[in-house]
Design an enzyme around this catalytic site. Structure first.
Site, PDB file in Angstrom:
ATOM      1  N   LYS A  16      -6.166  26.748 -28.502  1.00  0.00           N
ATOM      2  CA  LYS A  16      -7.347  27.332 -27.849  1.00  0.00           C
ATOM      3  C   LYS A  16      -8.313  27.747 -28.960  1.00  0.00           C
ATOM      4  O   LYS A  16      -8.349  28.897 -29.384  1.00  0.00           O
ATOM      5  CB  LYS A  16      -6.908  28.517 -26.981  1.00  0.00           C
ATOM      6  CG  LYS A  16      -7.850  28.795 -25.829  1.00  0.00           C
ATOM      7  CD  LYS A  16      -7.177  29.668 -24.797  1.00  0.00           C
ATOM      8  CE  LYS A  16      -8.154  30.291 -23.829  1.00  0.00           C
ATOM      9  NZ  LYS A  16      -9.026  29.377 -23.104  1.00  0.00           N
TER      10      LYS A  16
HETATM   11  C1  LIG Z   1      -9.484  24.186 -21.419  1.00  0.00           C
HETATM   12  C2  LIG Z   1      -8.708  25.118 -20.550  1.00  0.00           C
HETATM   13  N1  LIG Z   1      -7.760  24.617 -19.735  1.00  0.00           N
HETATM   14  C3  LIG Z   1      -7.029  25.419 -18.942  1.00  0.00           C
HETATM   15  C4  LIG Z   1      -7.220  26.774 -18.918  1.00  0.00           C
HETATM   16  C5  LIG Z   1      -6.355  27.655 -18.069  1.00  0.00           C
HETATM   17  O1  LIG Z   1      -5.451  28.331 -18.904  1.00  0.00           O
HETATM   18  P1  LIG Z   1      -4.738  29.662 -18.420  1.00  0.00           P
HETATM   19  O2  LIG Z   1      -4.118  29.349 -17.111  1.00  0.00           O
HETATM   20  O3  LIG Z   1      -3.705  29.954 -19.449  1.00  0.00           O
HETATM   21  O4  LIG Z   1      -5.801  30.683 -18.298  1.00  0.00           O
HETATM   22  C6  LIG Z   1      -8.208  27.341 -19.730  1.00  0.00           C
HETATM   23  C7  LIG Z   1      -8.432  28.781 -19.736  1.00  0.00           C
HETATM   24  O5  LIG Z   1      -8.131  29.453 -20.633  1.00  0.00           O
HETATM   25  C8  LIG Z   1      -8.951  26.485 -20.580  1.00  0.00           C
HETATM   26  O6  LIG Z   1      -9.907  26.990 -21.372  1.00  0.00           O
END
Ligand SMILES: Cc1ncc(COP(=O)(O)O)c(C=O)c1O
Length: 314
Positions: free
Chosen positions: A162
């Site tokens: 991330k």
């Molecule tokens: C690119 C991306 N995919 C998926 C998610 C969903 O992730 P999470 O369920 O851990 O919030 C996020 C959010 O953070 C994201 O930025």
């Protein structure tokens, strides 16, 4: 410029110290400004007015993912997961939140000037803010297109990490979708397979099967996706989510489709490229999963209590 929802934020935590929100500063020539050398994570906390408690959802797993993102990019984190859990609790308490919140931790290389390589010094910012509405039409559902932009891949900008820089890809996708009158977009990889939304994972339903791309399919390893995989098996008597590649045209003929994430929760996708999904309303599987998830994160369910951290009653 500060948005309205930040006007009442009193404190954030910078380099481990709680400081007044307006006093946080970084130099304009910091490496993070020049090269986006940062990784972050984000999660939610839900205020339960009956229990007078604020529950933070799967905090530890979000912080573990932060450390994994940091490992991929070789940005050493100065804190352990336990230390960051404590910082989060202290910050939310200092702000005395009694409402739903969004939290974010950012780990960044804070060298002034210099090239792309060095990883020191590292700074951290932890913020807790009132909940934003990422998708304006979240609960009712959104109309999506398939983006003409392709998803970054593990071979160049790994979506598993991330990293702030990844969100340039997401921004291009969102800008195109909004400019063309859609609420959001679904991104394909270079082989034309479905990955995810700009900041959301996704699921489709076909003939009673719940299907999502695999974690090796160019996606972030979403904790909400993981949560829905568990919840689906529980509410359907052991039926497993199918983790496989999804073709673009499957989006057009799916019975249901939804985005999910800490921000999106479960947001129905009502149409894709102007083709109605199912009957154009939130489908029954999406609805059941959404309700089960919201009960859980708000502390109204007795299952998976270990996923909730109580902020005030600890
Ligand atoms: C690119 C991306 N995919 C998926 C998610 C969903 O992730 P999470 O369920 O851990 O919030 C996020 C959010 O953070 C994201 O930025």
């Amino acid at each position: 410029m500060t948005t309205d929802r930040l006007k009442n934020v009193r404190f954030l935590t910078m380099d481990g110290e709680i400081i007044p929100f307006g006093e946080a500063k970084i130099h304009p020539l910091s490496k993070v400004m020049k090269y986006a050398t940062s990784v972050f994570d984000a999660w939610r906390g839900y205020w339960n007015p009956e229990k007078r408690e604020l529950y933070v959802f799967r905090l530890r797993e979000h912080l573990i993912r932060l450390l994994q993102s940091a490992k991929i990019y070789q940005i050493p984190c100065p804190y352990t997961v336990d230390e960051m859990v404590n910082q989060t609790v202290e910050l939310i308490r200092a702000n005395e939140y009694k409402e739903d919140i969004h939290c974010r931790v950012i780990l960044f290389v804070n060298e002034i000037d210099g090239g792309t390589l060095s990883s020191l010094p590292v700074s951290t910012v932890l913020a807790a803010m009132p909940m934003p509405h990422f998708l304006k039409r979240g609960p009712e559902g959104v109309h999506a297109c398939v983006s003409s932009w392709r998803r970054i891949s593990d071979e160049d900008m790994p979506p598993r990490a991330k990293a702030a820089a990844n969100y340039q890809n997401a921004r291009l996708v969102d800008l195109e979708a909004l400019n063309n009158g859609y609420d959001s977009a679904i991104i394909l990889d270079r082989n034309g397979k479905v990955t995810e939304g700009p900041a959301y994972s996704m699921f489709i339903v076909r003939n009673g099967a719940l299907i999502t791309p695999p974690v090796t399919g160019g996606i972030l390893e979403s904790l909400t996706r993981d949560t829905f995989i568990t919840l689906f098996s529980e509410i359907s008597g052991g039926q497993q989510v199918v983790q496989r590649e999804i073709d673009r045209t499957e989006l057009y003929i799916a019975d249901e489709a939804f985005f999910c994430g800490s921000s999106a929760e479960a947001t129905p996708i009502l149409s894709v490229d102007k083709r109605q999904v199912g009957d154009g309303k939130m489908g029954p599987i999406t609805r059941t999963l959404r309700e089960t998830y919201l009960d859980l994160v708000k502390g109204n369910s007795s299952s998976h209590r270990d996923w909730l951290l109580s902020i005030y009653g600890r």
